[in-house]
Design an enzyme around this catalytic site. Structure first.
Site, mmCIF file in Angstrom:
data_model
loop_
_atom_site.group_PDB
_atom_site.id
_atom_site.type_symbol
_atom_site.label_atom_id
_atom_site.label_comp_id
_atom_site.label_asym_id
_atom_site.label_seq_id
_atom_site.Cartn_x
_atom_site.Cartn_y
_atom_site.Cartn_z
ATOM 1 N N GLU A 109 23.689 75.604 69.697
ATOM 2 C CA GLU A 109 24.914 75.446 70.480
ATOM 3 C C GLU A 109 26.119 75.590 69.553
ATOM 4 O O GLU A 109 26.096 75.083 68.436
ATOM 5 C CB GLU A 109 24.958 74.054 71.129
ATOM 6 C CG GLU A 109 23.706 73.662 71.889
ATOM 7 C CD GLU A 109 23.671 72.175 72.226
ATOM 8 O OE1 GLU A 109 24.763 71.577 72.358
ATOM 9 O OE2 GLU A 109 22.569 71.624 72.354
ATOM 10 N N LYS A 111 29.385 74.587 67.851
ATOM 11 C CA LYS A 111 29.959 73.264 67.573
ATOM 12 C C LYS A 111 31.441 73.295 67.961
ATOM 13 O O LYS A 111 32.266 73.873 67.256
ATOM 14 C CB LYS A 111 29.787 72.920 66.093
ATOM 15 C CG LYS A 111 30.183 71.498 65.742
ATOM 16 C CD LYS A 111 29.845 71.215 64.276
ATOM 17 C CE LYS A 111 30.176 69.769 63.931
ATOM 18 N NZ LYS A 111 31.627 69.505 64.004
ATOM 19 N N ASP A 113 35.165 72.221 68.394
ATOM 20 C CA ASP A 113 36.068 71.400 67.594
ATOM 21 C C ASP A 113 36.956 70.596 68.533
ATOM 22 O O ASP A 113 38.096 70.962 68.829
ATOM 23 C CB ASP A 113 36.917 72.283 66.688
ATOM 24 C CG ASP A 113 37.605 71.475 65.588
ATOM 25 O OD1 ASP A 113 37.238 70.306 65.397
ATOM 26 O OD2 ASP A 113 38.510 72.018 64.938
ATOM 27 N N TYR A 218 26.815 68.399 76.679
ATOM 28 C CA TYR A 218 25.663 68.872 75.904
ATOM 29 C C TYR A 218 24.511 67.870 75.777
ATOM 30 O O TYR A 218 23.481 68.184 75.190
ATOM 31 C CB TYR A 218 26.101 69.308 74.497
ATOM 32 C CG TYR A 218 26.957 68.303 73.757
ATOM 33 C CD1 TYR A 218 26.440 67.097 73.291
ATOM 34 C CD2 TYR A 218 28.304 68.575 73.517
ATOM 35 C CE1 TYR A 218 27.221 66.192 72.621
ATOM 36 C CE2 TYR A 218 29.107 67.670 72.841
ATOM 37 C CZ TYR A 218 28.557 66.475 72.396
ATOM 38 O OH TYR A 218 29.344 65.569 71.727
ATOM 39 N N LYS A 304 27.611 74.573 59.199
ATOM 40 C CA LYS A 304 29.059 74.779 59.153
ATOM 41 C C LYS A 304 29.364 76.171 58.629
ATOM 42 O O LYS A 304 28.843 76.591 57.585
ATOM 43 C CB LYS A 304 29.719 73.723 58.258
ATOM 44 C CG LYS A 304 29.473 72.280 58.696
ATOM 45 C CD LYS A 304 30.033 71.964 60.062
ATOM 46 C CE LYS A 304 31.523 71.789 60.064
ATOM 47 N NZ LYS A 304 31.992 70.525 59.484
ATOM 48 N N CYS A 398 66.205 66.477 42.161
ATOM 49 C CA CYS A 398 65.703 66.460 43.541
ATOM 50 C C CYS A 398 66.259 67.640 44.323
ATOM 51 O O CYS A 398 67.478 67.881 44.293
ATOM 52 C CB CYS A 398 66.090 65.151 44.223
ATOM 53 S SG CYS A 398 65.641 65.100 45.980
ATOM 54 N N CYS A 401 68.752 65.814 47.240
ATOM 55 C CA CYS A 401 69.955 65.034 46.908
ATOM 56 C C CYS A 401 70.526 65.354 45.523
ATOM 57 O O CYS A 401 71.631 64.899 45.189
ATOM 58 C CB CYS A 401 69.661 63.549 47.005
ATOM 59 S SG CYS A 401 68.547 62.928 45.719
ATOM 60 N N CYS A 416 61.465 61.691 43.216
ATOM 61 C CA CYS A 416 62.915 61.531 43.271
ATOM 62 C C CYS A 416 63.191 60.046 43.055
ATOM 63 O O CYS A 416 62.649 59.194 43.769
ATOM 64 C CB CYS A 416 63.466 61.994 44.623
ATOM 65 S SG CYS A 416 65.222 61.613 44.830
ATOM 66 N N CYS A 421 68.125 58.935 48.707
ATOM 67 C CA CYS A 421 67.857 60.350 49.041
ATOM 68 C C CYS A 421 67.595 60.465 50.543
ATOM 69 O O CYS A 421 66.760 59.737 51.100
ATOM 70 C CB CYS A 421 66.651 60.854 48.269
ATOM 71 S SG CYS A 421 66.140 62.529 48.712
#
Length: 656
Positions: A109, A111, A113, A218, A304, A398, A401, A416, A421
């Site tokens: 079957e 799979k 998601d 299923y 998989k 940064c 900022c 940072c 910021c």
């Protein structure tokens, strides 16, 4: 890296990604990478059983949301073990064939998601729908499931059955939903699975009804079960359930391998996401004989599909600022098709990773992803142009900022250091509103951005000063949305203490530690008054973390902020107090398999009566609760003359 350090690292990483996947519905790594970490942790723990701790991801299978009432499954929903190549798939099959004869039939079957669901029918009428949860306890979401047209409210037959299936959102519906959300300034979902999860978790079932969800069924559980799994699929179809049309009966493992090869690329033509193939032994008698491991059936496995990889050219490296101030680099490239969707960004994680890979703007790089999750850069492709490109240098200030950057405690991340910021402040507010923290529905990044830009908020505490009229000032926010946002903020004022502690972003304190602190101190006031020594004595909190917690709650700015939160009505109810103190001061180690309780259930009972659990036996252990197949822990306890409790002894002790 020493074994203990590696185990602790894997546990932290897996727990973090469990949070992203199960609570935030926003996975940040692929299933393939997650499964690799999980497999490594299982292997290390099997080789070093004394290092297994109660907080290890191998000791639990998931978590349950607080939004819906919990419901204990009559029949446990197990996970699946995974295989990633045909050699391992063949080994799995040969092991079964050796015991039961040649050419064992299999059912293949796709799979899906999506999200696993258990549905109950009495006399053919749909009576209850429950999410998978941790496999033992899920969330009852019957009303939401009733809005899904693929789920029959009445079967063609008046039977009493339980069925299992997968809720999913078609890709076309997912794209349409994200387009609408983009127009409305609302949250964009990462992939169809997250969109389906977000839709099912709506307290208002009319929202779920608009989301175009579907379901493939299923598994059939009934007293009069067919003799084969394939026949049960046909029976489901005859009852009125939607089953996947691509299920195939295979005469042997080679048939199953051919099926996997066919769908590896063909799957992208489907209107639903699939990341592998579930392969099951067809005969129910063999399934029953093979049984289960602690977490998965021995008669089934998931093959998989390998993560898809593609090359592309880096146009620029974009820098973002997170809630801790960490600067995160992201590779930007021309849109490419990857695993069935269009992507234009890939994570580079940190500047050490850029240096290790030697990624330069203009480089051709290999990227990959699995199951439609945000991609990552794997390596730089060697080209004649690479050495002529300028080496990428980390920023010296940064990007938002312009403030100073620096490292913390030897971490690889660059931070940072400016506490004002704007991106840092907005990220903290976003985290405060997130599902794992104060769980403020619909308060997403787009709304927070507008509130911040209009100077209505600069910190989480400001959320509780907002009025409905403030929200009405925002673009695309009408009266109903403004009311919903205002009400969601008001509702968050009484979230459990553990959520408030999580939301505060105390250094080194995550979800698990917040739970420990809430259980230990009961109220925020008690935690604020705790001394370092008191914190250090708590199981699971070391001296460095204890100092970080103490400093946070004694920092003048934080004291003022917490006082203001309380003034504005943010006051979590006291954490649950123990039912009794019969186990107060006692440390109990669990080993072996209990007949009537899972380890999690036994641990909860111990905590609810004032006790603590530990993963290892020592002279400080009060009791060892031993079930069947107890291992070295039992032997060590006997050598130390520690009292051994059977399950019956333990339950009798609690009863008394």
């Amino acid at each position: 890296m020493m074994v203990l350090e590696r185990i602790n690292y894997l546990k932290d990483e897996i727990n973090k990604h469990n949070y992203n996947y199960y609570v935030e519905d926003n996975p940040t790594i692929s299933d393939f990478e997650y499964d690799k970490m999980f497999a490594e942790l299982k292997l290390l723990e099997s080789q070093n059983p004394l290092l297994i701790t109660p907080d290890s991801p191998t000791q639990r299978l998931g978590s349950v949301s607080e939004k819906f009432l919990p419901y204990k499954h009559k029949h446990r929903l197990y996970s699946l073990d995974n295989t990633y190549n045909y050699e391992d798939l063949t080994k799995w099959y040969n092991k079964i064939e050796k015991e039961y004869g040649n050419d064992i039939e299999l059912v293949c079957e796709l799979k899906i998601d999506g999200l696993a669901i258990a549905l109950s029918y009495e006399n053919g009428i749909f009576t209850r729908g429950v999410t998978r949860g941790d496999g033992i306890t899920g969330e009852e979401i019957t009303q939401n499931l009733k809005t899904i047209k693929a789920i029959p409210l009445k079967l063609f037959k008046d039977v009493n059955v339980e069925v299992r299936g997968e809720i999913y959102m078609p890709k076309t519906s997912f794209e349409k939903l994200n387009e609408e959300n983009l127009k409305n300034g609302e949250k964009l979902f990462a992939n169809p699975r997250n969109a389906a999860a977000g839709s099912l978790r709506q307290l208002d079932s009319t929202i779920t009804a608009k989301r175009d969800l579907s379901m493939f069924t299923y598994t059939l559980i009934t007293d009069n079960h067919p003799k084969t799994h394939y026949e049960s699929i046909l029976a489901l179809k005859q009852m009125g359930f939607k089953v996947n049309p691509n299920i195939k009966l295979c005469k042997n493992v080679q048939d199953a391998i051919d099926y996997c090869k066919y769908w590896e690329n063909k799957r992208f033509e489907l209107d639903y996401a699939t990341d592998g193939v579930v392969i099951k032994v067809n005969k129910i008698a063999i399934q029953e004989d093979l049984g289960f491991t602690a977490r998965a059936p021995k008669w089934a496995t998931a093959f998989k599909f390998p993560p898809e990889e593609i090359t592309t050219k880096v146009k620029e490296i974009e820098l973002g600022v997170g809630k801790t101030g960490a600067i995160t680099p992201v590779a930007i490239f021309d849109p490419v098709q990857l695993a069935g969707s269009t992507v234009s960004r890939a994570s580079l994680h940190n500047f050490d990773e850029i240096k290790r890979l030697d990624v330069r703007i203009g480089d051709t790089v290999l990227i990959k992803k699995a199951a439609e999750i945000i991609p990552k850069v794997i390596k730089v492709i060697e080209t004649p142009e690479h050495n002529d490109l300028p080496i990428y240098e980390p920023p010296t200030q940064c990007p938002v900022c312009g403030g100073k950057l620096g490292f913390r405690d030897g971490e690889v991340n660059l931070y940072c250091l400016n506490p004002e910021c704007s991106e840092l402040l907005k990220a903290k507010i976003e985290f405060w509103a997130s599902k794992d923290a104060m769980d403020i529905d619909s308060l997403g990044p787009a709304v927070i951005e507008q509130l911040y830009d209009r100077k209505l908020i600069t910190a989480p505490v400001d959320l509780y000063r907002l009025t409905k009229e403030d929200f009405m000032q925002l673009d695309l926010i009408k009266e109903k949305s403004a009311t919903n946002l205002y009400n969601a903020i008001q509702e968050s004022k009484t979230r459990p203490l553990k959520r408030l502690i999580t939301a505060l972003c105390v250094k080194n304190v995550g979800k698990e530690t917040a739970d420990i602190l809430a259980n230990e101190f009961g109220t925020l006031e008690n935690l604020q008054n705790a001394e370092i020594e008191e914190l250090t004595n708590i199981n699971g909190i070391g001296p460095i973390m204890a100092e970080d917690i103490y400093k946070f709650f004694h920092d003048e700015k934080n004291v003022i902020m917490l006082s203001e939160l309380k003034r504005l009505g943010v006051e979590p109810p006291p954490a649950d107090v123990p039912k009794s103190d019969i186990l107060k001061g006692k440390t109990i180690v669990l080993t072996g398999t209990l007949a009537n309780l899972t380890r999690d259930e036994a641990s909860e009972i111990i905590k609810s009566h004032g006790g603590k659990t530990s993963s290892s036996v020592s002279k400080n252990t009060s009791f060892v609760l031993a079930g069947e197949n107890a291992g070295s822990k039992l032997e060590k306890a006997q050598n130390l003359n520690i009292t051994i409790l059977t399950e019956e002894d333990f339950l009798e002790m609690i009863k008394e």
